[in-house]
Design an enzyme around this catalytic site. Structure first.
Site, PDB file in Angstrom:
ATOM      1  N   GLU A   1       5.038   0.749  -5.865  1.00 55.93           N
ATOM      2  CA  GLU A   1       4.051   1.682  -4.713  1.00 55.93           C
ATOM      3  C   GLU A   1       4.767   3.289  -4.465  1.00 55.93           C
ATOM      4  O   GLU A   1       4.455   4.044  -4.695  1.00 55.93           O
ATOM      5  CB  GLU A   1       4.316   1.355  -3.372  1.00 55.93           C
ATOM      6  CG  GLU A   1       3.621  -0.506  -3.278  1.00 55.93           C
ATOM      7  CD  GLU A   1       2.017  -0.303  -3.468  1.00 55.93           C
ATOM      8  OE1 GLU A   1       1.600   0.714  -3.142  1.00 55.93           O
ATOM      9  OE2 GLU A   1       2.041  -1.689  -4.091  1.00 55.93           O
TER      10      GLU A   1
ATOM     11  N   MET B   1       0.860  -1.225   0.168  1.00 57.92           N
ATOM     12  CA  MET B   1       0.007   0.016  -0.056  1.00 57.92           C
ATOM     13  C   MET B   1       0.841   1.426   0.082  1.00 57.92           C
ATOM     14  O   MET B   1       1.740   1.060   0.813  1.00 57.92           O
ATOM     15  CB  MET B   1      -1.298  -0.026   1.230  1.00 57.92           C
ATOM     16  CG  MET B   1      -1.791   0.943   1.317  1.00 57.92           C
ATOM     17  SD  MET B   1      -2.958   1.111   0.079  1.00 57.92           S
ATOM     18  CE  MET B   1      -3.302   2.603  -0.397  1.00 57.92           C
TER      19      MET B   1
ATOM     20  N   HIS C   1       3.487   5.274  -7.107  1.00 55.18           N
ATOM     21  CA  HIS C   1       2.006   5.850  -6.679  1.00 55.18           C
ATOM     22  C   HIS C   1       2.152   7.401  -5.972  1.00 55.18           C
ATOM     23  O   HIS C   1       1.529   8.310  -6.099  1.00 55.18           O
ATOM     24  CB  HIS C   1       1.101   4.991  -5.691  1.00 55.18           C
ATOM     25  CG  HIS C   1       0.286   3.303  -6.397  1.00 55.18           C
ATOM     26  ND1 HIS C   1      -0.455   4.734  -7.065  1.00 55.18           N
ATOM     27  CD2 HIS C   1       0.225   2.631  -6.070  1.00 55.18           C
ATOM     28  CE1 HIS C   1      -0.970   3.129  -7.587  1.00 55.18           C
ATOM     29  NE2 HIS C   1      -0.693   2.257  -6.957  1.00 55.18           N
TER      30      HIS C   1
ATOM     31  N   ASN D   1       0.542   4.404   0.875  1.00 58.34           N
ATOM     32  CA  ASN D   1       0.143   4.835   2.231  1.00 58.34           C
ATOM     33  C   ASN D   1       1.827   6.748   1.621  1.00 58.34           C
ATOM     34  O   ASN D   1       2.733   5.892   1.516  1.00 58.34           O
ATOM     35  CB  ASN D   1       0.252   5.002   3.278  1.00 58.34           C
ATOM     36  CG  ASN D   1      -0.446   3.751   3.505  1.00 58.34           C
ATOM     37  OD1 ASN D   1      -1.611   4.107   3.317  1.00 58.34           O
ATOM     38  ND2 ASN D   1       0.155   2.879   3.738  1.00 58.34           N
TER      39      ASN D   1
END
Ligand code: 0A1
Ligand code: ZN
Length: 879
Positions: free
Chosen positions: A304, A269, A307, A271
């Protein structure tokens, strides 16, 4: 949600902007495993253009509300309304400071969404809608705000306290407690919030950005894993450098954290500055991780990281737009891996994955466009379609515009939308405007589901030396969409002589003569391309580099396939030709055995394999890809009614036949590659291992294989070779297999990731005995139904990768699996829904299996209190 109609769909067309700007969000966490309290202070400003006395609507789920106040006035029962997952404060003043306090229970959170416990630490997962399980907030991606997060906790239990952005303050508290404050200078949506608290060890490195800033890179893991972080760290550094070089994108903070957990629903993920990873995509040491694991880590670390720009700096307006960030970021990670390793090998693996996972999805009950129009549960839409087909569609944009045109589009996209939550249309508009082209028609790929079929036929006229290719496209109706339109399809083509030489091409309609691949663009349902000055009837090399994600139909002769396999300049076409040859040989055998005819080995296939084994010039990894026979589920997709046992028998027959006939060649190639050199991580070394172990996979079907596998197991210094040898022993049902499995188990029993492999290789064993073995393994101390990696590696592998086991004619596999779906639904609905998808293709089997699967689906659908996640999947399947 028993009847499937109660699960409420949400529609893309119903989007409405949020009336409020949230200026900032202060969060105060008092951290505990059993109970955590969360205070939130939010400043709401009414946006221009919205009429006064708007309500403030917040989302929350499973929160114990302790207090709410508005502009410092405590609110009582009558001042707000809680309705399901919404809290509504009517008539809020245009500037409203809202304070809430809630209590949550991380240790009871088995859904692994929101704040939960993993081993010795606490962590969060907020995408897509987990933030609402932490505090009341407008939990939607178009509400972006500045986060300031203060955590306090017991120092000895939670020495590490992390959140997004920069650590701006910290201090001691009485009673052995401490506090830390983090501030993220970038406004972000709630799904990118993260927090980690606990006892973790850390490795650190640095990255100097192109503009000269120093970024601290830290990977947090459980202490015993400190020696398995090197590859992840190197991958991160490579990704940061690559994004600067190729996309002109630099990292924007001074710190970048990765935390690895064994308890995670997905891969990882993104974040902001605090990525959380499934440990599978971080931890690697040569003796514990295979080459595929190493490549997976590089890809996911890249994904990731990428992103940060495609997802975080520019995010999605709503969850229907998920492919805006995912399709684009998968495209970027594919390009990263291709630039880092062998481009051709990576490309083939991507294509294999798309065809074996996304095509069936797009042909089944969950079929949806990459930008869906409705959903019940967004977690069910993190799919191969949104991700992998999404990336394939971005790749076509890249093919049409070229690298420099594509980069111009990216630049404009960031100029226009940095800091915003936008749509796929915004992305396409940037691409089109930056290049002065119209992409409206191409945009149909975003709204149309299903895999297009392109039927190719040809004719050659020796007298005029003209060669015509006729392409006809057709997208069959899908589950949710009956009518289909013609799509824009990039068609990269080359022409070969029968002897394998590349012919220059010239179109009747043009004057240019091209030496290599020619890119044509199909826009209509039917199109003809006539080539002139063609000296002989050519072998068409179609859709080079797989220029569009379509099913390609052309009636190749075995001789034409042989020419392509040996001579084509394009790795995809060579590989695809070998696969086509194998598919048709296997399906032909299926037919023969149904008709009671004897099985025979296809001569053309045998010859092609002999040629490949003798090829010392080709990349060994590409040869391995071409010699890996198509998987049973891919073969199943090519049949009208799936013949589970027939496919298995025919594939096995071919594998044995090739092995027996070419034993000497396999053994020779194996011996050359098995050179006793110490392990190396390079792609050349990986390629050699790939081919070596492919050879071993054939050799275990002969009398030679067992001793080779035993020797390889004994001498191996890496997990790729170890696992291949162990699999080989299992595959041939060697008497040595049991001991080898037991030794592996006793060596690795404390190692979660390695034990996942041990579970998988047993769950995938074909035949009727495996179900009982799987049941036994569920009692193994290393197994836990609460852990998604365990569930995937034992239960998921059995259901999705073991057709003869799962589809046992007596229905025992189905009944077992339905029990697991029901059991999981009470613990982790997301994972339960993924598992339930194993039944999605039920209508493609024989009557007996169909009715057995259907009744299991009905049994699941009838469960009292079934989650929306599972309900959406099974009710779609039943419809
Ligand atoms: N955005 C992540 C994938 C992801 C999605 C949902 C999750 O929890 C339900 C976790 C991760 C990615 O694309 O890597
Ligand atoms: Zn992603």
């Amino acid at each position: 949600m028993k009847d499937g109609l109660t699960g409420k769909s949400i529609f893309r067309k119903d989007y409405e902007p949020y009336p409020w700007d949230v200026k900032q969000l202060h969060l105060f966490f008092d951290i505990g495993r059993e109970t955590t309290t969360v205070r939130a202070e939010m400043q709401f400003h009414l946006k221009d253009g919205f009429k006064p006395s708007q309500a403030i609507v917040l989302n929350g789920k499973d929160l114990e509300l302790l207090s709410v106040s508005l502009n410092d006035r405590p609110l009582g029962e009558g001042d707000f309304v809680v309705n399901g997952e919404a809290l509504l404060i009517p008539d809020a003043p245009p500037i409203s400071v809202l304070k809430t306090e809630v209590r949550i229970h991380p240790a009871n959170n088995s859904a692994l969404e929101g704040l939960y416990v993993s081993g010795e630490f606490l962590l969060t997962q907020c995408e897509a809608q987990g933030f609402r399980k932490i505090t009341w907030f407008p939990d939607r991606p178009d509400v972006m705000t500045a986060y300031c997060v203060t955590m306090q906790a017991d120092r000895s239990e939670f020495p590490v306290l992390l959140s997004n952005g920069n650590r701006v303050a910290a201090g001691e508290l009485p009673g052995g407690r401490h506090w830390v404050r983090w501030e993220d200078p970038f406004r972000k949506p709630s799904y990118l919030f993260a927090l980690v608290a606990g006892d973790l060890a850390m490795v650190e490195d640095h990255f100097k950005t192109r503009s000269g800033r120093d970024v601290v890179l830290r990977i947090y893991v459980e202490a015993e894993n400190l020696d398995r972080c090197d590859h992840a760290m190197q991958s991160l550094v490579h990704a940061m450098r690559w994004d600067e070089d190729r996309f002109n994108l630099e990292y924007d903070l001074d710190i970048y954290h990765i935390v690895a957990t064994n308890d995670f629903n997905m891969g990882a993920m993104e974040n902001k500055s605090l990525n959380i990873f499934n440990s599978k995509y971080v931890l690697a040491r040569p003796d514990t991780a295979t080459d595929a694991d190493y490549q997976g880590i590089e890809g996911v670390i890249g994904h990731e990281y990428f992103h940060n720009w495609t997802g975080n700096r520019v995010t999605c307006r709503d969850w229907f737009e998920l492919t805006l960030k995912e399709g684009l970021t998968v495209f970027r990670d594919e390009e990263f891996s291709a630039d880092m390793q062998s481009r051709a090998v990576n490309r083939i693996r991507v294509i294999r994955d798309l065809r074996s996972r996304q095509f069936p999805e797009d042909d089944g009950p969950m079929s949806h466009p990459i930008r869906p129009d409705h959903y019940v549960e967004i977690n069910n839409f993190y799919t191969a379609t949104v991700y992998q087909k999404g990336a394939a569609i971005i790749r076509m944009v890249h093919t049409l515009l070229g690298e420099s045109g594509f980069q111009k589009g990216m630049k404009l996209y960031f100029e226009r939308h940095d800091g915003q939550a936008v749509t796929c249309d915004d992305f396409m508009a940037a691409m089109a405007d930056a290049n002065g082209v119209n992409l409206d028609r191409f945009g149909r790929w975003y709204s149309q589901s299903g895999t297009p079929q392109v039927h190719v036929s040809d004719r050659y006229d020796a007298a005029t030396r003209k060669y015509t290719l006729t392409l006809q496209q057709k997208t069959p109706p899908t589950h949710e969409q009956a009518d289909k339109q013609a799509l824009v399809i990039p068609f990269a083509v080359g022409l070969l002589t029968g002897a394998g030489g590349e012919l220059p091409t010239q179109l009747e309609t043009g004057t240019d003569v091209l030496e290599g691949t020619r890119l044509l663009v199909m826009e209509d349902e039917m199109q003809e391309y006539t080539f002139v000055n063609v000296p002989e009837k050519p072998v068409p090399s179609l859709f080079r580099d797989y220029s569009a994600p379509v099913r390609i139909f052309y009636d190749y002769s075995p001789a034409q396939l042989a020419t392509l396999i040996t001579h084509d300049s394009d790795a995809f076409v060579r590989w695809d030709a070998a696969q086509r040859m194998a598919v048709s040989a296997i399906l032909e055998l299926c037919k023969r055995s149904v008709n009671g005819l004897e099985m025979t080995l296809d001569a053309a296939l045998l010859k092609a394999f002999q040629g490949m084994l003798a090829d010392r010039a080709a990349d060994p990894a590409l040869l391995a890809e071409a010699m890996n026979l198509p998987e049973e589920d891919y073969l199943a997709e090519q049949m009208e009614v799936v013949d589970v046992d027939g496919i298995h028998a025919a594939r096995k027959f071919i594998q044995r036949g090739l092995a027996g006939n070419l034993m000497v060649h396999f053994a020779q190639r194996y011996a050359e590659l098995n050179d006793g050199q110490a392990y190396q991580k390079s792609s050349a070394a990986m390629a050699r291992r790939a081919l070596k172990n492919t050879c071993l996979g054939y050799l275990v079907e002969t009398g030679l294989g067992e001793s080779m596998a035993v020797a390889q197991l004994a001498s191996s210094d890496n997990m790729t070779d170890t696992l291949a040898a162990l699999k080989g022993l299992l595959q041939m049902d060697s008497p040595q297999a049991a001991t080898a499995l037991a030794e592996f188990e006793s060596r690795w029993k404390a190692d979660a990731l390695v034990m996942d492999k041990w579970f998988s290789i047993q769950a995938v064993q074909p035949g009727p005995n495996t179900l009982n073995r799987v049941k036994e393994l569920m009692q193994h101390p290393a197994f836990s139904i609460q852990n998604p990696n365990k569930v995937r590696s034992l239960i998921g592998v059995f259901a999705m990768l073991n057709p003869t086991g799962f589809h046992a004619a007596d229905g025992s596999g189905y009944a077992f699996h339905a029990d697991r779906v029901i059991e999981l639904d009470g613990l982790n609905p997301q994972i339960a829904a993924r598992m339930a998808a194993a039944f999605n293709r039920w209508k493609r089997y024989d009557e007996g299996r169909k009715s057995l699967m259907k009744s299991q689906l009905q049994r699941i659908a009838a469960v009292e209190g079934l989650s929306g996640d599972v309900s959406e999947i099974v009710n779609n399947a039943l419809r």
